[in-house]
Design an enzyme around this catalytic site. Structure first.
Site, short mmCIF file in Angstrom:
data_model
loop_
_atom_site.label_atom_id
_atom_site.label_comp_id
_atom_site.label_asym_id
_atom_site.label_seq_id
_atom_site.Cartn_x
_atom_site.Cartn_y
_atom_site.Cartn_z
CG ASP A 1 -2.09 7.15 0.54
OD1 ASP A 1 -1.11 7.79 0.15
OD2 ASP A 1 -3.15 7.04 -0.12
CG ASP B 1 -1.81 1.15 1.38
OD1 ASP B 1 -2.26 1.66 0.34
OD2 ASP B 1 -2.08 1.56 2.52
CG ASP C 1 -2.89 2.02 6.47
OD1 ASP C 1 -2.81 1.77 5.24
OD2 ASP C 1 -3.51 3.01 6.91
#
Length: 180
Positions: free
Chosen positions: A10, A8, A135
């Protein structure tokens, strides 16, 4: 054949919440610290304020100058790329103005990555790599492979996934699997 890892962008590679916190404070008269801001992902904004925040982050250059979350990330990704097929999978569909800026950010920090290995998506259930480092619990639940939770204060109570706290943990996790 190499195993594959999707990463990922961000809050795994780029520090989106640091800039979002500053944007939020500047536009809504709040004074969150970065640490306070990370503790919650939901904001009680009036509808018009939520609309304004979306417009701000949907600006074409908003994602271009995000800071690198962990200075070790680039070196670790280069090392992992020797043993794994590396992809970047960023959920950009909710913020369509972010595409060019995210691409430019990735080219700035990861110029060695094949551009064909950058995936702009929504739900990461469409990602068919062996591993996903993210996240977001929602993205990891949707993912069909092995999900690795990149630890953040807002996902601290989520169970069911291996956790990494930083990019040295990522390195240890994946390099340790090479002999298996």
């Amino acid at each position: 054949m190499k195993k594959s890892i999707a990463i990922d962008m961000d809050q795994v590679l780029a520090d989106f919440y640091k800039k979002l916190c500053a944007t939020y404070n500047e536009n809504f008269g709040t004074s969150f610290t970065n640490e306070e801001f990370l503790l919650t992902t939901q904001r009680d904004l009036p509808k018009e304020d939520g609309k304004k925040l979306f417009e701000l982050i949907n600006e074409p250059d908003y994602f271009r100058d995000l800071e690198l979350l962990d200075p070790d990330a680039i070196e670790v990704i280069k090392e992992l790329q020797e043993h794994y097929e590396i992809y970047i999978a960023t959920a950009a569909m909710d913020v369509p103005g972010s595409f060019n800026a995210k691409y430019d950010w990735l080219m700035q920090y990861l110029p060695f990555l094949k551009t064909q290995n950058i995936v702009f998506c929504g739900n990461k259930a469409v990602i068919h790599t062996d591993y996903l480092i993210d996240d977001s619990p929602e993205q990891l639940v949707a993912f069909k492979g092995t999900g690795i939770m990149y630890a953040m204060p807002y996902n601290a109570t989520v169970e069911g996934f291996e956790r990494v706290n930083n990019w040295q943990d990522v390195r240890s996790y994946f390099i340790g699997r090479l002999d298996r």
